[in-house]
Design an enzyme around this catalytic site. Structure first.
Site, PDB file in Angstrom:
ATOM      1  N   HIS A   1       5.895  -8.910   4.722  1.00  0.00           N
ATOM      2  CA  HIS A   1       6.982  -9.051   5.542  1.00  0.00           C
ATOM      3  C   HIS A   1       6.360  -9.969   6.858  1.00  0.00           C
ATOM      4  O   HIS A   1       6.890 -10.793   7.133  1.00  0.00           O
ATOM      5  CB  HIS A   1       7.023  -7.522   6.275  1.00  0.00           C
ATOM      6  CG  HIS A   1       8.004  -6.733   5.584  1.00  0.00           C
ATOM      7  ND1 HIS A   1       9.367  -7.023   5.242  1.00  0.00           N
ATOM      8  CD2 HIS A   1       7.857  -5.547   5.197  1.00  0.00           C
ATOM      9  CE1 HIS A   1      10.030  -5.906   4.655  1.00  0.00           C
ATOM     10  NE2 HIS A   1       8.992  -5.029   4.273  1.00  0.00           N
TER      11      HIS A   1
ATOM     12  N   GLU B   1       3.376  -4.757   3.843  1.00  0.00           N
ATOM     13  CA  GLU B   1       3.648  -5.271   4.979  1.00  0.00           C
ATOM     14  C   GLU B   1       3.097  -6.687   5.356  1.00  0.00           C
ATOM     15  O   GLU B   1       3.747  -7.345   6.090  1.00  0.00           O
ATOM     16  CB  GLU B   1       3.054  -4.108   6.103  1.00  0.00           C
ATOM     17  CG  GLU B   1       3.417  -2.681   5.949  1.00  0.00           C
ATOM     18  CD  GLU B   1       4.782  -2.461   6.064  1.00  0.00           C
ATOM     19  OE1 GLU B   1       5.470  -3.310   6.787  1.00  0.00           O
ATOM     20  OE2 GLU B   1       5.501  -1.614   5.420  1.00  0.00           O
TER      21      GLU B   1
END
Length: 489
Positions: free
Chosen positions: A258, A255
């Protein structure tokens, strides 16, 4: 003010409202009271109604007819505004509002059904979501392929046929590699107790090691890890398992990939169509290269072994080599997000085929669980034991994200290309990673890809960064080399 200026100002406000809607979604996944689900559905429907009205405002079309781009960046802004406008104009306002309301409610019902292992409680609302998505796909496709029309939301410029061709090229080599590996003894896994509080402290450290700016973000826990936001407010979620610290470690690094993409887009593009990642495939390339080619490399896991020893004490493996093997352990498993690099894309291929069949009306929602379980047994040789390990494990279908899953595998393909180019550009990369320094790699990705946001089309931005059009070859060569060495093939 020119027509271009007016259009950009209007679009900026629309995007800002969309960011608010995204923040409501983040809240729903992290801290919203369970009893608020129905009300949140109405709130999401209301804001979607406003957004749809702005995206289809007749003035947008009028401005697009006469607006002149001042430069190359302006031309890219107009391209993206026109693409969104043309698509949105095809979707009736009532349908857009209904989808927002139903998917918001469905998300809560999915989470409850997953926790209770009760697929029957989820299927009625999933049936409603699928019917609405078919209706939306038909409106967008205008007689063409529903699924191709849905892909355009996540990977502009690609088609199901192109994706299927890539998957067909990868699948035999992946199956052969997996079969050869599973004939070998599996390396030892970590063992011990890993308190959630300690995992969350390490989560924040790892995110910062990979370049995440905590002054413009935060980290929370969710059932399904995700990243949300853009520009100066980009948030991460992760999850903890006190028996398996890798779940948290690699969800976090994933994550963070991202989130760093969003934080590193040129701030001159903030709250404009260029101010976000260009596609989910390119987005996934960032999370996967962070997680795998960097985070699971021999060099970085050597550093991580020492840090985890300091944090937890005995972790059940004797040295950095055994830790590296454990971090890259290939083993049977049900969960996509926990799958090793060799088997991950096979999970995606399963979902790709099932959701294409759903959208084509070749598979009905009532038959979905059986179809999933049959396909999983055929592909992985293991019978699914419970819904949370099968059709209920992912949130995507509950929120209507049909066409999203294949971008995960495209992201791996793009990451393979980027990793090969990165290694050429940074011959001392392993020496940097061995001391926990990712700045060379993350800086290269920022300069060559992330800062551009949506300025270039997905395949173009990969080609610009690597010097060659993307193919699956670098990824497959990386996997066969890495795991061939690990397992003595």
């Amino acid at each position: 003010m020119t027509a271009y200026d007016d259009l950009l100002a209007f679009t900026r406000d629309t995007i800002a409202l969309g960011e608010i809607a995204g923040r409501l979604g983040w809240d729903q996944e992290t801290v919203m009271p369970r009893g608020a689900a129905d009300q949140r559905g109405e709130e999401m429907a209301a804001i979607e109604s406003v957004l749809h009205a702005r995206r289809t405002d007749p003035r947008v079309g009028e401005w697009l007819e006469v607006a002149e781009a001042p430069d190359e960046v302006g031309a890219a802004q107009l391209r993206e505004i026109r693409r969104v406008y043309d698509r949105t104009m095809k979707i009736p306002a009532a349908l857009a509002t209904k989808l927002a309301q139903v998917t918001s409610v469905a998300q809560g019902k999915w989470a409850a059904a997953r926790a209770a292992e009760d697929i029957a409680a989820f299927l009625p609302v999933l049936q409603e979501v699928v019917a609405l998505k078919r209706e939306e796909g038909a409106a967008l496709a205008a007689g063409g392929s529903l699924y191709d029309a849905m892909l355009e939301d996540y990977e502009p410029g690609t088609s199901a046929a192109e994706i299927a061709a890539t998957f067909d090229a990868m699948r035999p080599r992946l199956v052969a590699l997996r079969s050869a590996i599973l004939e070998k003894p599996a390396p030892a896994a970590l063992s011990g107790y890993y308190p959630a509080e300690t995992q969350m402290r390490m989560t924040r450290e790892l995110a910062e090691v990979f370049g995440y700016d905590m002054t413009r973000g935060r980290i929370d826990k969710a059932v399904h890890p995700f990243s949300s936001g853009s520009g100066n407010d980009v948030r991460i979620t992760t999850r903890t398992d006190e028996d398996d610290p890798f779940n948290c470690v690699y969800s976090t690094i994933h994550e963070t990939g991202h989130a760093c993409y969003e934080q590193n887009v040129d701030l001159a593009y903030l709250l404009t169509p260029l101010g976000r990642g260009v596609s989910m495939g390119v987005h996934e390339s960032q999370s996967r290269i962070f997680e795998n080619q960097l985070g699971r490399s021999r060099a970085f896991t050597g550093w991580l072994f020492d840090r985890m020893g300091e944090a937890y004490g005995d972790i059940g493996v004797p040295d950095a080599d055994a830790f590296y093997a454990a971090a890259n352990r290939v083993h049977p498993g049900f969960i996509r997000t926990e799958a090793d690099e060799v088997q991950y894309n096979l999970h995606i291929m399963l979902r790709f085929d099932l959701e294409r069949a759903l959208m084509a009306n070749d598979l009905q929602v009532g038959d979905l669980e059986a179809a999933w379980n049959d396909r999983f047994l055929a592909d992985f040789g293991t019978a699914v034991d419970k819904p949370s390990n099968g059709v209920l494990q992912d949130v995507h279908w509950s929120v209507g994200l049909f066409g999203y899953f294949p971008t995960y595998a495209l992201g791996n393909v793009y990451a393979g290309c980027l990793h090969a180019a990165l290694r050429q550009a940074l011959p001392d990369l392993d020496a940097q990673l061995a001391v926990g320094d990712t700045s060379g790699a993350t800086g290269w990705l920022k300069d060559n890809l992330q800062r551009h946001g949506a300025r270039y089309a997905p395949r173009e931005v990969i080609t610009r960064a690597t010097g060659a059009a993307p193919t699956e070859a670098p990824l497959m060569e990386y996997l066969e080399s890495k795991f061939g060495a690990l397992y003595g093939l």
